[in-house]
Design a protein around this motif. Structure first.
Motif, PDB file in Angstrom:
ATOM      1  N   UNK A  63      -6.216 -21.056  -4.827  1.00  0.00           N
ATOM      2  CA  UNK A  63      -7.097 -21.078  -5.996  1.00  0.00           C
ATOM      3  C   UNK A  63      -7.211 -19.696  -6.613  1.00  0.00           C
ATOM      4  N   UNK A  64      -7.726 -19.709  -7.821  1.00  0.00           N
ATOM      5  CA  UNK A  64      -8.005 -18.464  -8.540  1.00  0.00           C
ATOM      6  C   UNK A  64      -9.521 -18.286  -8.583  1.00  0.00           C
ATOM      7  N   UNK A  65      -9.964 -17.059  -8.584  1.00  0.00           N
ATOM      8  CA  UNK A  65     -11.405 -16.829  -8.697  1.00  0.00           C
ATOM      9  C   UNK A  65     -11.847 -17.256 -10.099  1.00  0.00           C
ATOM     10  N   UNK A  66     -13.143 -17.429 -10.322  1.00  0.00           N
ATOM     11  CA  UNK A  66     -13.623 -17.881 -11.628  1.00  0.00           C
ATOM     12  C   UNK A  66     -13.139 -17.025 -12.805  1.00  0.00           C
ATOM     13  N   UNK A  67     -12.918 -15.745 -12.576  1.00  0.00           N
ATOM     14  CA  UNK A  67     -12.450 -14.878 -13.652  1.00  0.00           C
ATOM     15  C   UNK A  67     -10.937 -14.641 -13.585  1.00  0.00           C
ATOM     16  N   UNK A  68     -10.248 -15.369 -12.692  1.00  0.00           N
ATOM     17  CA  UNK A  68      -8.791 -15.303 -12.598  1.00  0.00           C
ATOM     18  C   UNK A  68      -8.232 -14.257 -11.650  1.00  0.00           C
ATOM     19  N   UNK A  69      -9.065 -13.399 -11.135  1.00  0.00           N
ATOM     20  CA  UNK A  69      -8.587 -12.334 -10.263  1.00  0.00           C
ATOM     21  C   UNK A  69      -9.664 -12.042  -9.231  1.00  0.00           C
ATOM     22  N   UNK A  70      -9.423 -12.075  -7.951  1.00  0.00           N
ATOM     23  CA  UNK A  70      -8.144 -12.209  -7.260  1.00  0.00           C
ATOM     24  C   UNK A  70      -7.729 -13.675  -7.084  1.00  0.00           C
ATOM     25  N   UNK A  71      -6.552 -13.836  -6.480  1.00  0.00           N
ATOM     26  CA  UNK A  71      -6.001 -15.147  -6.163  1.00  0.00           C
ATOM     27  C   UNK A  71      -6.127 -15.361  -4.657  1.00  0.00           C
ATOM     28  N   UNK A  72      -6.387 -16.582  -4.254  1.00  0.00           N
ATOM     29  CA  UNK A  72      -6.369 -16.912  -2.829  1.00  0.00           C
ATOM     30  C   UNK A  72      -5.038 -17.573  -2.534  1.00  0.00           C
ATOM     31  N   UNK A  73      -4.317 -17.030  -1.564  1.00  0.00           N
ATOM     32  CA  UNK A  73      -3.032 -17.599  -1.183  1.00  0.00           C
ATOM     33  C   UNK A  73      -3.074 -18.005   0.282  1.00  0.00           C
ATOM     34  N   UNK A  74      -2.167 -18.892   0.645  1.00  0.00           N
ATOM     35  CA  UNK A  74      -2.065 -19.331   2.034  1.00  0.00           C
ATOM     36  C   UNK A  74      -0.637 -19.110   2.501  1.00  0.00           C
ATOM     37  N   UNK A  75      -0.495 -18.414   3.623  1.00  0.00           N
ATOM     38  CA  UNK A  75       0.796 -18.186   4.268  1.00  0.00           C
ATOM     39  C   UNK A  75       0.614 -18.615   5.716  1.00  0.00           C
ATOM     40  N   UNK A  76       1.405 -19.604   6.140  1.00  0.00           N
ATOM     41  CA  UNK A  76       1.223 -20.221   7.464  1.00  0.00           C
ATOM     42  C   UNK A  76      -0.207 -20.739   7.526  1.00  0.00           C
ATOM     43  N   UNK A  77      -0.998 -20.285   8.474  1.00  0.00           N
ATOM     44  CA  UNK A  77      -2.395 -20.719   8.572  1.00  0.00           C
ATOM     45  C   UNK A  77      -3.361 -19.633   8.125  1.00  0.00           C
ATOM     46  N   UNK A  78      -2.860 -18.630   7.434  1.00  0.00           N
ATOM     47  CA  UNK A  78      -3.668 -17.490   7.020  1.00  0.00           C
ATOM     48  C   UNK A  78      -3.971 -17.550   5.532  1.00  0.00           C
ATOM     49  N   UNK A  79      -5.235 -17.361   5.184  1.00  0.00           N
ATOM     50  CA  UNK A  79      -5.655 -17.293   3.787  1.00  0.00           C
ATOM     51  C   UNK A  79      -5.884 -15.827   3.440  1.00  0.00           C
ATOM     52  N   UNK A  80      -5.322 -15.394   2.304  1.00  0.00           N
ATOM     53  CA  UNK A  80      -5.435 -14.013   1.862  1.00  0.00           C
ATOM     54  C   UNK A  80      -5.905 -13.969   0.415  1.00  0.00           C
ATOM     55  N   UNK A  81      -6.564 -12.905   0.036  1.00  0.00           N
ATOM     56  CA  UNK A  81      -6.914 -12.660  -1.361  1.00  0.00           C
ATOM     57  C   UNK A  81      -6.011 -11.541  -1.856  1.00  0.00           C
ATOM     58  N   UNK A  82      -5.436 -11.731  -3.044  1.00  0.00           N
ATOM     59  CA  UNK A  82      -4.521 -10.742  -3.600  1.00  0.00           C
ATOM     60  C   UNK A  82      -4.805 -10.600  -5.092  1.00  0.00           C
ATOM     61  N   UNK A  83      -4.724  -9.379  -5.575  1.00  0.00           N
ATOM     62  CA  UNK A  83      -4.935  -9.151  -7.004  1.00  0.00           C
ATOM     63  C   UNK A  83      -3.804  -9.786  -7.803  1.00  0.00           C
ATOM     64  N   UNK A  84      -4.118 -10.277  -8.983  1.00  0.00           N
ATOM     65  CA  UNK A  84      -3.104 -10.888  -9.831  1.00  0.00           C
ATOM     66  C   UNK A  84      -2.007  -9.882 -10.163  1.00  0.00           C
ATOM     67  N   UNK A  85      -2.382  -8.644 -10.376  1.00  0.00           N
ATOM     68  CA  UNK A  85      -1.419  -7.580 -10.675  1.00  0.00           C
ATOM     69  C   UNK A  85      -0.372  -7.465  -9.557  1.00  0.00           C
ATOM     70  N   UNK A  86      -0.795  -7.604  -8.315  1.00  0.00           N
ATOM     71  CA  UNK A  86       0.128  -7.536  -7.183  1.00  0.00           C
ATOM     72  C   UNK A  86       0.919  -8.839  -7.044  1.00  0.00           C
ATOM     73  N   UNK A  87       0.267  -9.970  -7.319  1.00  0.00           N
ATOM     74  CA  UNK A  87       0.950 -11.269  -7.246  1.00  0.00           C
ATOM     75  C   UNK A  87       2.106 -11.343  -8.245  1.00  0.00           C
ATOM     76  N   UNK A  88       1.999 -10.614  -9.351  1.00  0.00           N
ATOM     77  CA  UNK A  88       3.057 -10.585 -10.354  1.00  0.00           C
ATOM     78  C   UNK A  88       4.315  -9.883  -9.850  1.00  0.00           C
ATOM     79  N   UNK A  89       4.218  -9.157  -8.750  1.00  0.00           N
ATOM     80  CA  UNK A  89       5.358  -8.431  -8.194  1.00  0.00           C
ATOM     81  C   UNK A  89       6.017  -9.167  -7.029  1.00  0.00           C
ATOM     82  N   UNK A  90       5.541 -10.382  -6.757  1.00  0.00           N
ATOM     83  CA  UNK A  90       6.116 -11.194  -5.680  1.00  0.00           C
ATOM     84  C   UNK A  90       6.858 -12.357  -6.320  1.00  0.00           C
ATOM     85  N   UNK A  91       8.188 -12.337  -6.215  1.00  0.00           N
ATOM     86  CA  UNK A  91       9.001 -13.400  -6.798  1.00  0.00           C
ATOM     87  C   UNK A  91       9.059 -14.589  -5.854  1.00  0.00           C
ATOM     88  N   UNK A  92       8.907 -15.796  -6.440  1.00  0.00           N
ATOM     89  CA  UNK A  92       8.906 -17.017  -5.649  1.00  0.00           C
ATOM     90  C   UNK A  92       9.763 -18.080  -6.324  1.00  0.00           C
TER      91      UNK A  92
END
Length: 86
Positions: free
Chosen positions: A42-71
């Protein structure tokens, strides 16, 4: 496509972790590396940060940093192919 481009609940495979400085090493320690499935929870109400899930781990990451991860989004066909390979 980048991690920031994913829709909520969409899953993808990490293709490249760009230049994030010290954050790059920390994300890799937490399981964010090439070939690993990742989900935008999910995204926070204002769009930043983003909550991501990798395996069983939930992380918060800034949108600016998420833009540098190609998927690559995981399509139904892609999941079926992976399941058959097991």
């Amino acid at each position: 496509m980048t991690l920031a481009d994913l829709q909520t609940k969409q899953k993808a495979i990490v293709k490249k972790v760009g230049q994030l400085g010290e954050l790059r090493a920390r994300l890799m320690e937490l399981g964010v590396f090439c070939g690993e499935p990742i989900q935008l929870v999910r995204r926070s109400p204002f769009g930043d940060p983003l909550e991501i899930k990798v395996a069983d781990t939930h992380l918060a990451i800034r949108e600016e940093d998420a833009e540098k991860i190609e998927v690559e989004p995981i399509s139904h066909a892609h999941r079926t192919k992976r399941e058959k390979m097991r």
